[in-house]
Scaffold this active site. Structure first.
Site, PDB file in Angstrom:
ATOM      1  N   SER A 281      -3.516  -2.937  -0.273  1.00 32.64           N
ATOM      2  CA  SER A 281      -2.600  -4.076   0.248  1.00 32.64           C
ATOM      3  C   SER A 281      -3.476  -5.165   0.584  1.00 32.64           C
ATOM      4  O   SER A 281      -4.040  -5.235   1.115  1.00 32.64           O
ATOM      5  CB  SER A 281      -2.384  -2.653   1.610  1.00 32.64           C
ATOM      6  OG  SER A 281      -1.073  -3.901   2.448  1.00 32.64           O
ATOM      7  N   ALA A 282      -2.065  -6.207   0.358  1.00 31.32           N
ATOM      8  CA  ALA A 282      -2.938  -7.748   0.274  1.00 31.32           C
ATOM      9  C   ALA A 282      -2.890  -7.931   1.317  1.00 31.32           C
ATOM     10  O   ALA A 282      -3.473  -9.219   2.314  1.00 31.32           O
ATOM     11  CB  ALA A 282      -1.748  -8.639   0.344  1.00 31.32           C
ATOM     12  N   HIS A 283      -1.249  -7.400   2.672  1.00 24.93           N
ATOM     13  CA  HIS A 283      -1.355  -7.838   4.147  1.00 24.93           C
ATOM     14  C   HIS A 283      -2.979  -7.858   4.871  1.00 24.93           C
ATOM     15  O   HIS A 283      -3.588  -8.418   6.024  1.00 24.93           O
ATOM     16  CB  HIS A 283      -0.150  -7.933   4.659  1.00 24.93           C
ATOM     17  CG  HIS A 283      -0.011  -6.361   5.290  1.00 24.93           C
ATOM     18  ND1 HIS A 283       0.157  -5.915   6.223  1.00 24.93           N
ATOM     19  CD2 HIS A 283       0.481  -5.065   4.447  1.00 24.93           C
ATOM     20  CE1 HIS A 283       0.199  -4.696   6.490  1.00 24.93           C
ATOM     21  NE2 HIS A 283       0.814  -4.254   5.383  1.00 24.93           N
TER      22      HIS A 283
ATOM     23  N   THR B 232      10.992  -7.298 -12.082  1.00 23.01           N
ATOM     24  CA  THR B 232      10.152  -8.900 -12.438  1.00 23.01           C
ATOM     25  C   THR B 232       9.067  -9.116 -11.126  1.00 23.01           C
ATOM     26  O   THR B 232       9.532  -8.388  -9.301  1.00 23.01           O
ATOM     27  CB  THR B 232      11.896  -9.960 -11.750  1.00 23.01           C
ATOM     28  OG1 THR B 232      12.843  -9.010 -12.887  1.00 23.01           O
ATOM     29  CG2 THR B 232      11.158 -11.043 -11.894  1.00 23.01           C
TER      30      THR B 232
ATOM     31  N   CYS C 290       0.460   0.708  11.537  1.00 22.28           N
ATOM     32  CA  CYS C 290       1.564   1.288  10.895  1.00 22.28           C
ATOM     33  C   CYS C 290       3.392   1.527  11.591  1.00 22.28           C
ATOM     34  O   CYS C 290       4.014   1.686  11.239  1.00 22.28           O
ATOM     35  CB  CYS C 290       1.600   1.336   9.056  1.00 22.28           C
ATOM     36  SG  CYS C 290       0.481   0.853   8.449  1.00 22.28           S
TER      37      CYS C 290
ATOM     38  N   GLY D  36       0.387  -0.636   0.028  1.00 27.19           N
ATOM     39  CA  GLY D  36       0.180   0.141   0.074  1.00 27.19           C
ATOM     40  C   GLY D  36       0.892   1.138   0.461  1.00 27.19           C
ATOM     41  O   GLY D  36       0.820   2.406  -0.964  1.00 27.19           O
ATOM     42  N   THR D  37       1.853   1.080   0.610  1.00 29.34           N
ATOM     43  CA  THR D  37       2.565   2.589   1.180  1.00 29.34           C
ATOM     44  C   THR D  37       3.305   2.180  -0.367  1.00 29.34           C
ATOM     45  O   THR D  37       3.044   4.217  -1.044  1.00 29.34           O
ATOM     46  CB  THR D  37       4.135   1.880   1.492  1.00 29.34           C
ATOM     47  OG1 THR D  37       3.480   1.811   3.054  1.00 29.34           O
ATOM     48  CG2 THR D  37       5.127   3.234   1.440  1.00 29.34           C
TER      49      THR D  37
ATOM     50  N   ASN E 251      -8.058   3.437   9.239  1.00 32.47           N
ATOM     51  CA  ASN E 251      -6.924   2.634   9.698  1.00 32.47           C
ATOM     52  C   ASN E 251      -6.933   2.903  11.457  1.00 32.47           C
ATOM     53  O   ASN E 251      -6.994   1.369  11.856  1.00 32.47           O
ATOM     54  CB  ASN E 251      -5.652   2.464   9.489  1.00 32.47           C
ATOM     55  CG  ASN E 251      -4.955   4.055   9.575  1.00 32.47           C
ATOM     56  OD1 ASN E 251      -5.245   4.526   8.889  1.00 32.47           O
ATOM     57  ND2 ASN E 251      -4.093   4.240  10.094  1.00 32.47           N
TER      58      ASN E 251
HETATM   59  C1  LIG Z   1      -4.987   2.864   5.166  1.00 32.37           C
HETATM   60  C2  LIG Z   1      -3.616   2.655   5.046  1.00 32.37           C
HETATM   61  N1  LIG Z   1      -2.564   3.475   3.318  1.00 32.37           N
HETATM   62  C3  LIG Z   1      -2.108   2.734   3.252  1.00 32.37           C
HETATM   63  C4  LIG Z   1      -0.309   1.856   4.496  1.00 32.37           C
HETATM   64  C5  LIG Z   1      -0.027   1.111   3.847  1.00 32.37           C
HETATM   65  O1  LIG Z   1       0.197  -0.121   3.525  1.00 32.37           O
HETATM   66  P1  LIG Z   1       1.727  -1.613   3.499  1.00 32.37           P
HETATM   67  O2  LIG Z   1       1.091  -1.758   4.910  1.00 32.37           O
HETATM   68  O3  LIG Z   1       0.866  -2.650   2.109  1.00 32.37           O
HETATM   69  O4  LIG Z   1       2.614  -0.499   3.076  1.00 32.37           O
HETATM   70  C6  LIG Z   1      -2.248   1.765   5.331  1.00 32.37           C
HETATM   71  C7  LIG Z   1      -0.998   0.003   6.472  1.00 32.37           C
HETATM   72  O5  LIG Z   1      -1.075   0.359   7.679  1.00 32.37           O
HETATM   73  C8  LIG Z   1      -2.597   1.828   5.894  1.00 32.37           C
HETATM   74  O6  LIG Z   1      -3.267   1.025   6.858  1.00 32.37           O
END
Ligand SMILES: Cc1ncc(COP(=O)(O)O)c(C=O)c1O
Length: 366
Positions: free
Chosen positions: A186-188, A224, A311, A69-70, A138
């Site tokens: 974001s997958a996780h 890749t 995070c 996601g980042t 979040n």
């Molecule tokens: C709203 C939101 N955006 C982006 C992210 C970042 O995603 P990633 O952990 O896959 O980099 C998070 C992670 O907590 C999130 O909660």
């Protein structure tokens, strides 16, 4: 066994995702190679792309896989030559830090982006600006009024990016109906592996890659492909779509937690309680009971929750989201977040309530 109630930080991997990853790890080809193993790897990537696209109701060609996601947020905010960037004050750090120069749009006390402030900022912005508002927060789970955000942005000729990392797999997603131009996943957060995500965007959008190199991902993201990660993401997206009704039903457990916690501690504050929220998230505070104390006591009792932004667990500053909602420093310092998910049970919530109730009563007796 730990009662794991920190799904917004990361969800335990779904068995289907783990199986897909293990199978992909045994697949030798590079998805860019023309030989048979390469074509098999390509097929896995494209199958996963279709599943991720289905989760958001878009065409597979809209999906660019990233390292999470980042990276997808950074690509969205850095890859479009926009005049001005307007971001809600409640965005995740991966949006806020990607555009330190971006104009911050205030939140209301309920945690919603202030539409009047957005409208005023857009009136002063040039055509071709970029607005970034997340679908669900979040920390609080508050769901943003994206349709209204898009309507205002369209009038002003601005693009809209939506960070849907926390919404995906928790509420139905329809990117086309929302009308946003870019969307982050974001997958996780939905039972896939960490380190893989996606930016969704129409193929004709003039998005420049941030990472240069090969022509992978239709020149939008060089490197890749992370085959096991992408395969795991695809499998998790497929199950997450199927399981949306089960996740919606978690609202009952969440509401029970909040109702019983309020009986234990009548002064309990529930952030965003009067607006639409994700079914799995509860952010609560009892002024004077520090979050760190709660986290430690709950951890000792085998219950995992978090304080502040997931995070950045471990960071000591008060949450920027709660602060933007007008929470006092003391309130923000005592806020904990409980987030349920695909493997949560009523017993997990019972354990949380028992341990939290004990701690609260001890704190009152002291
Ligand atoms: C709203 C939101 N955006 C982006 C992210 C970042 O995603 P990633 O952990 O896959 O980099 C998070 C992670 O907590 C999130 O909660």
């Amino acid at each position: 066994m730990t009662a794991y109630l920190d799904y917004n930080a990361t969800a335990p991997i779904r068995p289907e995702a783990r199986d897909a990853m293990v199978a992909a790890l045994s697949q030798p080809g590079n998805a860019s190679s023309v030989h048979a193993p390469g074509r098999r790897a390509r097929r896995l990537v494209e199958e996963a792309r279709a599943k991720v696209a289905a989760l958001a109701g878009v065409e597979p060609a809209w999906v660019t896989f990233t390292s999470g996601g980042t990276e997808a947020n950074n690509l969205a905010l850095g890859g479009l030559a926009s005049q001005r960037k307007l971001v809600s004050a409640g965005e995740h750090d991966s949006v806020l830090q990607a555009v330190p120069e971006g104009q911050r749009i205030a939140l209301t006390p309920d945690g919603l982006v202030d539409l009047e402030a957005l409208s005023a900022a857009l009136a002063a912005a040039l055509e071709g600006s970029l607005v970034s508002v997340m679908l669900a927060n979040n920390e609080t789970g508050v769901i943003q009024p994206l349709e209204a955000v898009v309507a205002l942005a369209r009038e002003a000729g601005a693009w809209v990016h939506c960070d849907a990392v926390q919404a995906a797999g928790k509420i139905p997603l329809d990117m086309a109906a929302l009308g946003v131009d870019l969307m982050t996943l974001s997958a996780h957060k939905l039972g896939g592996p960490p380190g893989v995500g996606a930016l969704l965007a129409r193929p004709e959008l003039p998005l420049q890659p941030l990472q240069r190199g090969g022509g992978q991902e239709r020149w939008r993201r060089a490197g890749t492909e992370n085959l096991p990660g992408i395969a795991g993401f695809g499998a998790a997206a497929e199950v997450a779509l199927r399981d949306l009704p089960a996740i919606a039903a978690l609202a009952e457990l969440r509401d029970r937690f909040e109702a019983e916690a309020k009986i234990i501690a009548p002064g309990l504050k529930i952030f965003g309680a009067s607006v639409a929220r994700l079914p799995n998230t509860s952010c609560v505070a009892v002024a004077g009971l520090p979050a760190e104390t709660q986290l430690m006591a709950l951890d000792l009792a085998g219950v995992a929750v978090s304080s502040g932004a997931a995070c950045s667990s471990g960071k000591v500053q008060p949450s920027h989201v709660l602060t933007a909602m007008g929470a006092s420093a003391q309130e923000a310092a005592s806020a904990i977040r409980v987030s349920l998910g695909w493997n949560s049970s009523a017993e997990d919530v019972d354990r949380l309530l028992a341990a939290w109730g004990d701690l609260y009563r001890r704190s009152q007796a002291a």
